[in-house]
Design a protein around this motif. Structure first.
Motif, PDB file in Angstrom:
ATOM      1  N   ASP A 175       5.711  12.756 -91.852  1.00  0.00           N
ATOM      2  CA  ASP A 175       5.207  13.733 -90.885  1.00  0.00           C
ATOM      3  C   ASP A 175       6.196  13.737 -89.725  1.00  0.00           C
ATOM      4  OD1 ASP A 175       3.778  14.623 -88.533  1.00  0.00           O
ATOM      5  OD2 ASP A 175       1.860  14.204 -89.508  1.00  0.00           O
TER       6      ASP A 175
ATOM      7  N   SER B 281       6.792  18.418 -86.451  1.00  0.00           N
ATOM      8  CA  SER B 281       5.403  18.734 -86.078  1.00  0.00           C
ATOM      9  C   SER B 281       5.276  19.455 -84.730  1.00  0.00           C
ATOM     10  CB  SER B 281       4.550  17.459 -86.088  1.00  0.00           C
ATOM     11  OG  SER B 281       4.558  16.929 -87.395  1.00  0.00           O
ATOM     12  N   ILE B 282       5.818  20.650 -84.709  1.00  0.00           N
ATOM     13  CA  ILE B 282       5.913  21.411 -83.459  1.00  0.00           C
ATOM     14  C   ILE B 282       4.584  22.061 -83.074  1.00  0.00           C
ATOM     15  CG2 ILE B 282       8.356  21.942 -83.721  1.00  0.00           C
ATOM     16  CD1 ILE B 282       7.193  24.809 -84.631  1.00  0.00           C
ATOM     17  N   ASN B 283       4.525  22.502 -81.845  1.00  0.00           N
ATOM     18  CA  ASN B 283       3.330  23.162 -81.350  1.00  0.00           C
ATOM     19  C   ASN B 283       3.538  24.673 -81.326  1.00  0.00           C
ATOM     20  OD1 ASN B 283       2.027  20.689 -80.944  1.00  0.00           O
ATOM     21  ND2 ASN B 283       3.169  20.418 -79.029  1.00  0.00           N
TER      22      ASN B 283
ATOM     23  N   HIS C 112       3.352  18.918 -89.357  1.00  0.00           N
ATOM     24  CA  HIS C 112       1.928  18.954 -88.991  1.00  0.00           C
ATOM     25  C   HIS C 112       1.801  19.809 -87.723  1.00  0.00           C
ATOM     26  CE1 HIS C 112      -2.160  17.124 -88.843  1.00  0.00           C
ATOM     27  NE2 HIS C 112      -1.985  17.009 -87.541  1.00  0.00           N
TER      28      HIS C 112
ATOM     29  N   GLY D  21       1.014  21.880 -84.512  1.00  0.00           N
ATOM     30  CA  GLY D  21      -0.012  21.858 -83.464  1.00  0.00           C
ATOM     31  C   GLY D  21      -0.510  23.278 -83.278  1.00  0.00           C
TER      32      GLY D  21
ATOM     33  N   TYR E  33      -7.847  16.171 -81.677  1.00  0.00           N
ATOM     34  CA  TYR E  33      -6.584  15.798 -82.337  1.00  0.00           C
ATOM     35  C   TYR E  33      -6.791  14.664 -83.363  1.00  0.00           C
ATOM     36  CZ  TYR E  33      -1.565  14.337 -82.224  1.00  0.00           C
ATOM     37  OH  TYR E  33      -0.266  14.012 -82.524  1.00  0.00           O
TER      38      TYR E  33
ATOM     39  N   ASP F 215      -6.330  14.447 -87.452  1.00  0.00           N
ATOM     40  CA  ASP F 215      -5.393  13.499 -88.063  1.00  0.00           C
ATOM     41  C   ASP F 215      -6.092  12.671 -89.146  1.00  0.00           C
ATOM     42  OD1 ASP F 215      -2.655  13.460 -87.672  1.00  0.00           O
ATOM     43  OD2 ASP F 215      -2.832  12.754 -85.610  1.00  0.00           O
TER      44      ASP F 215
ATOM     45  N   TYR G 297       4.722   8.499 -89.783  1.00  0.00           N
ATOM     46  CA  TYR G 297       4.526   9.433 -88.673  1.00  0.00           C
ATOM     47  C   TYR G 297       5.652   9.233 -87.679  1.00  0.00           C
ATOM     48  CZ  TYR G 297      -0.151  10.141 -90.486  1.00  0.00           C
ATOM     49  OH  TYR G 297      -1.209  10.454 -91.287  1.00  0.00           O
TER      50      TYR G 297
ATOM     51  N   VAL H 166       6.735  10.027 -84.556  1.00  0.00           N
ATOM     52  CA  VAL H 166       6.187  10.591 -83.317  1.00  0.00           C
ATOM     53  C   VAL H 166       6.513   9.637 -82.159  1.00  0.00           C
ATOM     54  CG1 VAL H 166       4.095  11.471 -82.199  1.00  0.00           C
ATOM     55  CG2 VAL H 166       4.255  11.515 -84.697  1.00  0.00           C
TER      56      VAL H 166
ATOM     57  N   GLN I 197       2.451   8.155 -78.221  1.00  0.00           N
ATOM     58  CA  GLN I 197       1.257   8.268 -79.060  1.00  0.00           C
ATOM     59  C   GLN I 197       0.947   6.970 -79.815  1.00  0.00           C
ATOM     60  OE1 GLN I 197       0.633  11.947 -81.179  1.00  0.00           O
ATOM     61  NE2 GLN I 197       1.855  13.099 -79.722  1.00  0.00           N
TER      62      GLN I 197
ATOM     63  N   PHE J 101      -2.195   6.498 -82.775  1.00  0.00           N
ATOM     64  CA  PHE J 101      -2.060   6.127 -84.190  1.00  0.00           C
ATOM     65  C   PHE J 101      -2.699   4.774 -84.499  1.00  0.00           C
ATOM     66  CE2 PHE J 101       1.231   9.446 -83.946  1.00  0.00           C
ATOM     67  CZ  PHE J 101       0.755  10.260 -84.970  1.00  0.00           C
TER      68      PHE J 101
HETATM   69  N1  ARG Z   1       2.225  18.263 -82.347  1.00  0.00           N
HETATM   70  C1  ARG Z   1       2.170  16.928 -81.848  1.00  0.00           C
HETATM   71  C2  ARG Z   1       2.914  16.825 -80.531  1.00  0.00           C
HETATM   72  O1  ARG Z   1       3.786  17.616 -80.254  1.00  0.00           O
HETATM   73  C3  ARG Z   1       2.769  15.929 -82.815  1.00  0.00           C
HETATM   74  C4  ARG Z   1       2.028  15.777 -84.095  1.00  0.00           C
HETATM   75  C5  ARG Z   1       2.416  14.540 -84.824  1.00  0.00           C
HETATM   76  N2  ARG Z   1       1.760  14.407 -86.084  1.00  0.00           N
HETATM   77  C6  ARG Z   1       0.484  14.055 -86.260  1.00  0.00           C
HETATM   78  N3  ARG Z   1       0.030  13.996 -87.475  1.00  0.00           N
HETATM   79  N4  ARG Z   1      -0.291  13.780 -85.250  1.00  0.00           N
HETATM   80  O2  ARG Z   1       2.616  15.938 -79.759  1.00  0.00           O
END
Ligand code: ARG
Length: 562
Positions: free
Chosen positions: A117, A120-122, A157, A159, A304, A308, A326, A328, A332, A336
């Motif tokens: 993963d 994982s853009i928003n 993934h 956002g 969120y 997940d 992940y 990230v 975060q 997790f």
């Molecule tokens: N979109 C989230 C962010 O920009 C990151 C997601 C990471 N992946 C996940 N499965 N939570 O902070």
């Protein structure tokens, strides 16, 4: 030939332990004078009931040394081995030469699946330089795992869930126009959102909530608009992915799990894990010294973490992963830890196959980035600028180069990616142009340049012939150093995978490039007698392949000329 294993099998017999265990003890001594490989006898002391130096001496006296070992020497509790330069070079290079760009690949991941993963853009946001690391780190981990035979599923993934999308829809209905959004892309969406936050009155706030409710309820108009916003964002980011050469197997984002959350919530209830606390439904994690994992707001809305959780079970069912990574940022960490703990609490023993791969923050030329303070550096702009700068340098150094645009792209992108992947991932990265695009030192262009140097030597040379090579010719320091670096490459790839640390490969590549340059300046290649020339050509060819493979595993291209 694997020298460690060969030596291990000699010793294993005498010591009464397995060959593999024995091999795992063998080290590379810190100094050249101490030999090429060392066997520490400390771990045997207890089983054999003798002092380590005594064991070392006994081993030395009884071992029948094979031809590839020149000499064995006792030093304290160590038995040090000096390898025969020629045999060693021949054996390492034979393996590298035969495997070519596949040298270092393996099948350890055969029939195993790894989900990664990353990026994982928003939706409706523009990627800034802060998104660089997850994107290039994840991509590199995907490549490394594929190289080791794993089946890799790369997942973006998205956002794409939250009340802000209600606001955006509302703002678009009031002030938006289709043509504008189509032309300006994500920027138009951001403008709408900013205007909403500034100008929306109470009525519009209520309307926005209603729009979000409509998205939740699958209202046709709301979903159509929402999906269009998504397409606009994905089209924008696709340019970045194309520049970086990145593809995803899945774009299943948060909204995809909307209808998959209730089942998870049900299961949590059945297992008596969900508790009402301060108006929210949570799983308590006190006993693990963690704050509770909030899963439902008071109105029953998911958050969120809920999505997940749903994603974890969906991925397990769909891909039957052996591991799910992940990639990230460390901000975060707690999220997790909590989510994975909940899976464990639910009784799933595979919870330990969920791995958060955290990384540090990116700042830009000494300044931390902050959207709020207006200090943002957009990722596409960074990449575009890197390409322009690379083109400037090429125009200055090699104005007659063919395909200048393509090479500038490879070099510019390579510089940015290499720079980002150079330090341990957990360290914060401060991005500086002059450091990233430097053709000297530990940079992408420097490594790419060493690769082109190898290519140019091979191009000018007559055909390579391994059999004609005399590996005695590789007995100078520079050649031996190069051979031993090539020898390390398969282990370097394994280490990088095991630690989720592409920087191990980045640094290897920089060192290999440097080692080749030294070899190149100290040794004549073309024009030497055939056996000598062939040995040096083989070494050059193996170096080239290793550099290309290493760069490839980082997601960087290796031009033949630059
Ligand atoms: N979109 C989230 C962010 O920009 C990151 C997601 C990471 N992946 C996940 N499965 N939570 O902070």
């Amino acid at each position: 030939m694997d020298f460690k294993l060969e030596i291990a099998s000699l010793i294993a017999e005498k010591a009464g332990i397995s060959k593999e265990e024995c091999a795992s003890f063998i080290e590379v001594p810190p100094k050249k004078e101490m030999g090429d490989l060392a066997f520490p006898c400390f771990k045997l002391a207890r089983v054999m009931r003798k002092a380590p130096p005594v064991i070392a001496q006994e081993l030395k006296d009884t071992l029948v040394l094979p031809a590839f070992i020149k000499q064995a020497q006792v030093e304290g509790g160590y038995l040090n081995f000096f390898l025969d330069t020629k045999k060693r070079a021949e054996s390492v290079l034979k393996s590298a030469y035969e495997k070519g760009e596949n040298y270092g690949a393996s099948e350890i991941g055969k029939d195993k699946t790894v989900c990664i993963d990353y990026s994982s853009i928003n939706i409706a946001k523009r990627c800034h330089i802060g998104h660089l690391t997850t994107t290039v780190l994840g991509n590199s981990l995907a490549k490394i795992h594929r190289f080791l035979g794993y089946n890799v599923v790369s997942i973006n993934h998205l956002g794409d869930w939250g009340t802000q999308f209600g606001k955006m829809l509302c703002a678009f209905k009031h002030w938006g126009n289709k043509k504008d959004v189509e032309e300006k892309g994500v920027n138009a969406l951001i403008e709408l959102y900013v205007r909403f936050e500034k100008d929306a009155d109470e009525d519009m706030q209520t309307e926005a909530r209603a729009w979000f409710k409509k998205i939740e309820d699958d209202d046709a108009e709301a979903i159509e608009l929402f999906n269009w916003f998504k397409d606009i964002t994905l089209k924008d980011v696709q340019r970045i992915y194309d520049l970086l050469g990145i593809k995803f197997d899945s774009y299943a984002g948060e909204s995809f799990y909307k209808d998959k959350c209730p089942a998870v919530v049900e299961e949590l209830k059945e297992k008596n894990l969900l508790e009402l606390s301060e108006g929210a439904y949570v799983v308590k994690l006190d006993q693990y010294q963690m704050p509770p994992c909030i899963l439902l707001k008071s109105d029953g809305a998911t958050i969120y973490a809920t999505r997940d959780l749903a994603a974890i079970f969906y991925r397990k069912k769909t891909y039957d992963f052996d591991k799910c990574l992940y990639v990230v940022a460390y901000q975060q960490n707690l999220h997790f830890q909590q989510v994975f703990k909940v899976v464990e609490q639910m009784g799933y023993d595979w919870a330990d196959s969920l791995v958060h791969v955290p990384f540090g923050m990116v700042s830009y030329e000494g300044q931390t980035l902050s959207t709020r303070k207006g200090h943002v550096v957009y990722l596409d702009e960074v990449l575009d600028r890197a390409i322009i700068k690379a083109l400037d340098i090429i125009n200055e150094k090699n104005p007659d180069l063919e395909n200048k645009e393509t090479v500038a792209k490879q070099v510019g992108i390579g510089a940015v990616v290499f720079y980002d992947l150079f330090s341990n991932r957990i360290k914060d990265v401060d991005f500086w142009w002059d450091r990233a695009l430097n053709f000297e030192g530990e940079t992408g262009p420097y490594v790419q340049y060493a690769h082109t140097r190898c290519c140019s030597v091979l191009k000018k040379a007559p055909e390579i012939n391994f059999v004609k090579a005399d590996f005695n010719a590789l007995n100078d320091e520079a050649s031996m150093d190069l051979v031993s670096r090539i020898e390390m490459f398969p282990q370097v790839v394994l280490d990088a995978a095991e630690k989720y640390e592409p920087s191990i490969i980045t640094r290897f590549a920089a060192n290999l490039a440097q080692s080749y340059n030294r070899f190149y300046f100290e040794n004549r290649i073309l024009g030497e007698e055939e056996p000598v020339m062939q040995a040096r050509l083989v070494l050059t060819k193996c170096t080239r392949d290793c550099l290309k493979t290493a760069l490839g595993l980082l997601g960087i291209e290796a031009p033949e000329k630059m």
